[in-house]
Motif scaffolding. Structure first.
Motif, PDB file in Angstrom:
ATOM      1  N   LEU A  84    -125.799   4.083  -2.845  1.00  0.00           N
ATOM      2  CA  LEU A  84    -126.938   5.085  -2.991  1.00  0.00           C
ATOM      3  C   LEU A  84    -127.702   4.951  -4.320  1.00  0.00           C
ATOM      4  O   LEU A  84    -128.877   5.229  -4.259  1.00  0.00           O
ATOM      5  N   ALA A  85    -127.077   4.525  -5.181  1.00  0.00           N
ATOM      6  CA  ALA A  85    -127.546   4.478  -6.670  1.00  0.00           C
ATOM      7  C   ALA A  85    -128.480   3.015  -6.519  1.00  0.00           C
ATOM      8  O   ALA A  85    -129.530   3.361  -7.360  1.00  0.00           O
ATOM      9  N   ARG A  86    -128.224   2.212  -5.667  1.00  0.00           N
ATOM     10  CA  ARG A  86    -129.179   1.245  -5.447  1.00  0.00           C
ATOM     11  C   ARG A  86    -130.391   1.474  -4.720  1.00  0.00           C
ATOM     12  O   ARG A  86    -131.698   1.115  -5.248  1.00  0.00           O
ATOM     13  N   TYR A  87    -130.252   2.231  -3.891  1.00  0.00           N
ATOM     14  CA  TYR A  87    -131.339   3.020  -2.955  1.00  0.00           C
ATOM     15  C   TYR A  87    -132.388   3.736  -4.210  1.00  0.00           C
ATOM     16  O   TYR A  87    -133.590   3.848  -3.995  1.00  0.00           O
ATOM     17  N   TYR A  88    -131.713   4.544  -4.939  1.00  0.00           N
ATOM     18  CA  TYR A  88    -132.191   5.634  -5.900  1.00  0.00           C
ATOM     19  C   TYR A  88    -133.254   4.665  -6.776  1.00  0.00           C
ATOM     20  O   TYR A  88    -134.353   4.970  -7.074  1.00  0.00           O
ATOM     21  N   LYS A  89    -132.633   3.750  -7.393  1.00  0.00           N
ATOM     22  CA  LYS A  89    -133.328   2.561  -8.206  1.00  0.00           C
ATOM     23  C   LYS A  89    -134.682   1.898  -7.778  1.00  0.00           C
ATOM     24  O   LYS A  89    -135.782   1.853  -8.268  1.00  0.00           O
ATOM     25  N   ASN A  90    -134.625   1.932  -6.313  1.00  0.00           N
ATOM     26  CA  ASN A  90    -135.918   1.347  -5.565  1.00  0.00           C
ATOM     27  C   ASN A  90    -136.773   2.676  -5.128  1.00  0.00           C
ATOM     28  O   ASN A  90    -137.693   2.260  -4.481  1.00  0.00           O
ATOM     29  N   GLY A  91    -136.444   3.642  -5.734  1.00  0.00           N
ATOM     30  CA  GLY A  91    -137.370   4.627  -5.392  1.00  0.00           C
ATOM     31  C   GLY A  91    -137.562   5.616  -4.010  1.00  0.00           C
ATOM     32  O   GLY A  91    -138.316   6.020  -3.479  1.00  0.00           O
ATOM     33  N   ILE A  92    -136.163   5.253  -3.294  1.00  0.00           N
ATOM     34  CA  ILE A  92    -136.128   5.844  -1.754  1.00  0.00           C
ATOM     35  C   ILE A  92    -135.761   7.517  -2.221  1.00  0.00           C
ATOM     36  O   ILE A  92    -134.721   7.488  -2.747  1.00  0.00           O
ATOM     37  N   ARG A  93    -136.623   8.397  -1.416  1.00  0.00           N
ATOM     38  CA  ARG A  93    -136.327   9.605  -1.575  1.00  0.00           C
ATOM     39  C   ARG A  93    -135.434  10.271  -0.949  1.00  0.00           C
ATOM     40  O   ARG A  93    -134.532  11.028  -1.603  1.00  0.00           O
ATOM     41  N   GLN A  94    -134.640   9.561  -0.074  1.00  0.00           N
ATOM     42  CA  GLN A  94    -133.446   9.814   0.589  1.00  0.00           C
ATOM     43  C   GLN A  94    -132.094   9.607  -0.129  1.00  0.00           C
ATOM     44  O   GLN A  94    -131.077  10.404   0.236  1.00  0.00           O
ATOM     45  N   ALA A  95    -132.164   9.017  -1.178  1.00  0.00           N
ATOM     46  CA  ALA A  95    -131.235   8.806  -2.225  1.00  0.00           C
ATOM     47  C   ALA A  95    -131.231   9.586  -3.545  1.00  0.00           C
ATOM     48  O   ALA A  95    -130.482   8.893  -4.434  1.00  0.00           O
ATOM     49  N   GLU A  96    -131.982  10.444  -3.561  1.00  0.00           N
ATOM     50  CA  GLU A  96    -132.186  11.264  -4.773  1.00  0.00           C
ATOM     51  C   GLU A  96    -131.054  11.860  -5.119  1.00  0.00           C
ATOM     52  O   GLU A  96    -130.728  12.223  -6.303  1.00  0.00           O
ATOM     53  N   LEU A  97    -130.319  12.145  -4.299  1.00  0.00           N
ATOM     54  CA  LEU A  97    -128.898  12.679  -4.556  1.00  0.00           C
ATOM     55  C   LEU A  97    -127.725  12.122  -4.249  1.00  0.00           C
ATOM     56  O   LEU A  97    -127.894  10.956  -3.475  1.00  0.00           O
ATOM     57  N   ASP A  98    -126.734  12.089  -5.019  1.00  0.00           N
ATOM     58  CA  ASP A  98    -125.558  11.258  -5.076  1.00  0.00           C
ATOM     59  C   ASP A  98    -124.513  11.746  -3.876  1.00  0.00           C
ATOM     60  O   ASP A  98    -125.103  12.512  -3.049  1.00  0.00           O
TER      61      ASP A  98
END
Length: 394
Positions: A312-326
């Motif tokens: 999820l952290a990897r997706y967050y780093k790529n700016g994916i909105r669905q991964a803003e929450l851990d």
């Protein structure tokens, strides 16, 4: 005949009925009186005086009944050796207003039934006299197995739930109601498949509760299950005896399981609890450096948590909105995303070096399934780089 007393008597009979009037003493030879209640002859009748006649009330039931006195003349003629005897009954004297006492339910045995229903016995007075019917709270008529004056046994009290229920007994003399209740749920066994501990977040894990008094599909809307005080989704597997429960998010340690139905709850004890994984420190960070923990690989549920958090952290780093929450529903920050990635980077080599290939394959398979489930729930099937707008399968 002007009146009678008492106007109310028990249904088993035997009560002395006093009738007042005039003309009960007469010089007419062979004259006597018959008395009856609701058309049933009184077993004994005697004239006390010209204005008082005494009789014994026969057994019976009902209300708004009549009391009647019939004058009878005993006539005989012919020779003493062969007399001819016959009676002449005169028109009766009738008064309304008599009643037998109505039923009174004093207690119900047993006081509660399982949610599947069963048999009850009603104890009291004036119950099983004449035609008797018994209905439960839902209006369904029960089967009367036996009926006596002081008790009536009924079967086919249907399934139900809750404590504020009643039975209604009715006979010719009236009706009586008595309360009863259905028993509270009882948890006898928790059946847990898979890992010995559940993660503190849920991955659609479930467990089975076996016991008693869980109700029917008709009362499923009144069924509640809590795990550690947290509501859990549950459905009936077998009416009255078995539930399938989805594990809600929880804290580390054991969580008590409780089943409630229509306001009645099961008792709890350590035997009716499920385990959640306890906190496990894998690594500590200081000034951006990762200090490796000297512990061995944690249990599978914690490994899965660490892997999913890192992805999820990897997706967050790529700016994916669905991964803003851990994984635990908290907003990612640059620091927390970096930390999640570093923790996995410490653990991954240990997994690769696992000697037991079977255990390793099982763990990797569990990690893969868990991550696929999270991706599906968050809509992360396709990863997008917001800088290049290129799309690729993750």
């Amino acid at each position: 005949m002007s009146r009678f007393r008492p106007a109310l008597a028990p249904p088993e009979g035997g009560t002395t009925l006093t009738i007042t009037g005039k003309g009960f003493v007469t010089p007419v030879p062979g004259l006597y009186f018959e008395a009856s209640v609701d058309g049933k002859l009184c077993p004994s009748v005697r004239v006390e005086s010209d204005s008082v006649l005494i009789c014994t009330v026969p057994p019976g039931s009902g209300s708004r009944l009549t009391v009647a006195i019939t004058p009878v003349v005993d006539i005989s003629y012919g020779s003493p050796r062969a007399p001819v005897v016959f009676d002449i009954k005169l028109p009766p004297l009738v008064l309304p207003g008599f009643a037998y006492k109505g039923p009174t339910i004093e207690r119900v045995v047993p006081t509660e039934l399982p949610t599947s229903g069963g048999r009850l016995t009603l104890h009291g007075a004036s119950l099983g006299v004449g035609e008797v019917s018994v209905r439960a709270s839902d209006g369904v008529e029960c089967t009367v197995v036996s009926a006596q004056a002081d008790r009536v046994a009924v079967d086919d009290v249907g399934p139900g739930s809750g404590s504020e229920k009643h039975l209604t007994l009715r006979n010719r003399s009236g009706l009586s109601k008595a309360p009863f209740s259905y028993a509270a749920p009882v948890v006898t066994e928790l059946h847990i498949d898979g890992a010995p501990d559940f993660p503190t977040w849920t991955r659609n894990e479930s467990f089975t509760i076996n016991g008693l008094n869980f109700g029917t599909h008709n009362t499923a809307d009144l069924l509640r299950v809590t795990v550690g005080g947290i509501p859990a989704s549950a459905r009936l597997v077998a009416e009255h005896t078995s539930l399938l429960v989805r594990v809600p998010p929880g804290a580390g340690g054991r969580a008590l399981v409780q089943v409630s139905l229509d306001g009645l709850s099961s008792l709890t004890n350590p035997e009716t609890s499920i385990p959640y994984s306890r906190p496990h420190v894998l690594a500590c960070t200081k000034s951006g450096a990762v200090q490796r923990a000297k512990s061995s690989i944690p249990d599978s549920s914690e490994v899965i948590d660490i892997f999913v958090q890192a992805q999820l952290a990897r997706y967050y780093k790529n700016g994916i909105r669905q991964a803003e929450l851990d994984l635990f529903g908290k907003p990612f920050s640059k620091e927390s995303a970096k930390q999640a990635t570093e923790i996995w980077s410490v653990l991954e080599p240990k997994i690769r070096r696992m000697q037991n290939k079977v255990n390793k394959d099982i763990l990797v398979n569990s990690i893969t399934k868990a991550w696929q489930a999270v991706k599906k729930s968050r809509g992360l099937g396709v990863e997008e780089d917001p800088r290049t707008k290129k799309r690729g399968i993750s």
